[in-house]
Enzyme design. Structure first.
Site, PDB file in Angstrom:
ATOM      1  N   GLY A  85     -12.259  10.147  -4.583  1.00 26.38           N
ATOM      2  CA  GLY A  85     -11.659  11.263  -3.867  1.00 26.38           C
ATOM      3  C   GLY A  85     -10.644  12.009  -4.711  1.00 26.38           C
ATOM      4  O   GLY A  85     -10.622  13.248  -4.745  1.00 26.38           O
TER       5      GLY A  85
ATOM      6  N   ASP B 299     -12.835  -0.212  -5.653  1.00 24.65           N
ATOM      7  CA  ASP B 299     -14.196  -0.040  -5.144  1.00 24.65           C
ATOM      8  C   ASP B 299     -15.242   0.054  -6.248  1.00 24.65           C
ATOM      9  O   ASP B 299     -16.436  -0.151  -5.993  1.00 24.65           O
ATOM     10  CB  ASP B 299     -14.286   1.225  -4.286  1.00 24.65           C
ATOM     11  CG  ASP B 299     -13.284   1.229  -3.143  1.00 24.65           C
ATOM     12  OD1 ASP B 299     -12.856   0.131  -2.727  1.00 24.65           O
ATOM     13  OD2 ASP B 299     -12.926   2.322  -2.668  1.00 24.65           O
TER      14      ASP B 299
ATOM     15  N   MET C  31     -12.950  -4.835   1.290  1.00 22.50           N
ATOM     16  CA  MET C  31     -12.882  -3.385   1.111  1.00 22.50           C
ATOM     17  C   MET C  31     -14.072  -2.881   0.294  1.00 22.50           C
ATOM     18  O   MET C  31     -15.007  -3.620   0.019  1.00 22.50           O
ATOM     19  CB  MET C  31     -11.549  -3.015   0.460  1.00 22.50           C
ATOM     20  CG  MET C  31     -10.348  -3.215   1.365  1.00 22.50           C
ATOM     21  SD  MET C  31      -8.809  -2.725   0.535  1.00 22.50           S
ATOM     22  CE  MET C  31      -7.653  -2.852   1.887  1.00 22.50           C
TER      23      MET C  31
ATOM     24  N   ARG D 223     -15.166   0.706   0.788  1.00 21.15           N
ATOM     25  CA  ARG D 223     -15.616   1.958   1.403  1.00 21.15           C
ATOM     26  C   ARG D 223     -17.150   2.059   1.360  1.00 21.15           C
ATOM     27  O   ARG D 223     -17.814   1.192   1.897  1.00 21.15           O
ATOM     28  CB  ARG D 223     -14.950   3.173   0.746  1.00 21.15           C
ATOM     29  CG  ARG D 223     -13.424   3.215   0.980  1.00 21.15           C
ATOM     30  CD  ARG D 223     -12.838   4.568   0.706  1.00 21.15           C
ATOM     31  NE  ARG D 223     -13.362   5.598   1.585  1.00 21.15           N
ATOM     32  CZ  ARG D 223     -12.973   5.803   2.849  1.00 21.15           C
ATOM     33  NH1 ARG D 223     -12.053   5.041   3.390  1.00 21.15           N
ATOM     34  NH2 ARG D 223     -13.506   6.777   3.571  1.00 21.15           N
TER      35      ARG D 223
ATOM     36  N   GLN E 208      -6.190  -7.524  -1.214  1.00 21.17           N
ATOM     37  CA  GLN E 208      -7.131  -7.182  -2.289  1.00 21.17           C
ATOM     38  C   GLN E 208      -6.547  -6.170  -3.282  1.00 21.17           C
ATOM     39  O   GLN E 208      -7.040  -6.039  -4.402  1.00 21.17           O
ATOM     40  CB  GLN E 208      -8.420  -6.600  -1.682  1.00 21.17           C
ATOM     41  CG  GLN E 208      -9.160  -7.573  -0.802  1.00 21.17           C
ATOM     42  CD  GLN E 208     -10.154  -6.880   0.107  1.00 21.17           C
ATOM     43  OE1 GLN E 208     -11.296  -6.642  -0.265  1.00 21.17           O
ATOM     44  NE2 GLN E 208      -9.728  -6.548   1.320  1.00 21.17           N
ATOM     45  N   ARG E 209      -5.542  -5.441  -2.882  1.00 24.74           N
ATOM     46  CA  ARG E 209      -4.971  -4.393  -3.734  1.00 24.74           C
ATOM     47  C   ARG E 209      -3.818  -4.868  -4.612  1.00 24.74           C
ATOM     48  O   ARG E 209      -3.443  -4.183  -5.558  1.00 24.74           O
ATOM     49  CB  ARG E 209      -4.455  -3.230  -2.863  1.00 24.74           C
ATOM     50  CG  ARG E 209      -5.544  -2.375  -2.252  1.00 24.74           C
ATOM     51  CD  ARG E 209      -4.875  -1.199  -1.606  1.00 24.74           C
ATOM     52  NE  ARG E 209      -5.809  -0.303  -0.952  1.00 24.74           N
ATOM     53  CZ  ARG E 209      -5.453   0.763  -0.243  1.00 24.74           C
ATOM     54  NH1 ARG E 209      -4.161   1.022  -0.094  1.00 24.74           N
ATOM     55  NH2 ARG E 209      -6.355   1.532   0.315  1.00 24.74           N
TER      56      ARG E 209
END
Length: 309
Positions: free
Chosen positions: A132, A158, A200, A202, A303-304
């Site tokens: 994005g 991702d 995660m 997306r 996870q981040r």
């Protein structure tokens, strides 16, 4: 066709960490700053909270935009997060503002971003971001017609960007998920349970696929391949017939059930649509079909974080 734009001497660049945070942002900021200062003699402006610092030059949360020094970045190579801050609600073409009626609406502030870039005296912008953020940066650069050169650095857990095999953040996040799955397996085996673990990613299944394979999950559900509850039930029954009464199911947040699609959460004004409920939805359906306990574990923001691998 040759590029006829005049080559401008670079004296100052901006750097921002866009979208969600992930492991590896600080080492990238450090590398950019050290290289720019030591090798080229450029000044480096750290822009706070993604595009927020370019949308509003008075923005502070808590520091505001600041010129980076070697001392400021020296010790951040092993730190998670970002010293510049992150933000996923500062889309300059769809920026959320409150109108006269008190309602939040999306508005285009891209002209303001380009003008502020010029006001700051920057010659180029380094955008560290995912799909994005890269799309937004590319659109801004094209709109500025050469007045806002942009360099993109691929970061996202991702791993869903073209032009690179692996993005910053993906490897560490995969290790975090794999470690969690190893621990969850102990409980699944001890209690003869089906453990559904939501991760995660997306629209991309890389996180679920790599960590699921690494941890020996029995089922991995990814957005790229629609799944059916019937196929999962068959897998559980086949394992039970062999005396294997526990199962680990890894489901990506954007996984799509056949004929039903994916599970979506709220979509706030000025923000990306959110995925939510994939694991819980599957658990509700699966519990009616199998004679064992099904439990859900949504790994979420763990996870981040963490020191980058």
């Amino acid at each position: 066709m040759a590029d006829k734009r005049e080559k401008k001497e670079i004296k100052a660049i901006g750097v921002m960490t866009c979208g969600g945070d992930c492991p590896g942002l600080n080492p990238v900021v450090r590398a950019i700053t050290v290289t720019a200062i030591q090798k080229f003699g450029w000044k480096v402006l750290g822009i706070e909270d993604s595009m927020q610092g370019l949308i509003n030059l008075d923005y502070k949360s808590p520091y505001g935009n600041r010129w980076l020094t070697l001392d400021m970045v020296e010790g951040i190579i092993a730190e998670g997060g970002s010293i510049l801050g992150c933000d996923n609600s500062s889309h300059p073409f769809k920026y959320a503002v409150t109108n006269a009626e008190g309602k939040k609406v999306e508005t285009d502030v891209s002209d303001q971003v380009i003008e502020n870039f010029k006001t700051l005296g920057l010659d180029a912008l380094v955008v560290i971001g995912g799909d994005g953020s890269m799309a937004i940066a590319n659109r801004l650069s094209k709109k500025a017609n050469g007045a806002m050169p942009v360099i993109g650095v691929p970061k996202t857990i991702d791993n869903d960007l073209q032009g690179t095999d692996v993005t910053f953040g993906f490897d560490t996040a995969s290790q975090t998920i794999t470690d969690a799955l190893d621990k969850i397996r102990d409980t699944a085996r001890s209690h003869d349970r089906v453990m559904i673990v939501e991760v995660m990613g997306r629209d991309a299944g890389w996180l679920a696929l790599q960590s699921g394979i690494a941890a020996g999950a029995q089922v991995v559900l990814i957005p790229e391949i629609e799944y059916t509850v019937d196929s999962i039930v068959r897998k559980i029954q086949e394992r039970k017939a062999r005396g294997q009464v526990f199962n680990i199911i890894v489901i990506a947040e954007g996984a799509k059930m056949k004929n039903l699609g994916c599970s979506m959460g709220e979509h706030a004004v000025g923000e990306m649509p959110k995925y939510a409920g994939a694991a819980n939805h599957l658990q509700q359906l699966l519990s009616k079909r199998v004679d064992c306990t099904c439990r859900v574990s949504v790994l979420g923001y763990i996870q981040r974080g963490g020191s980058p691998s």
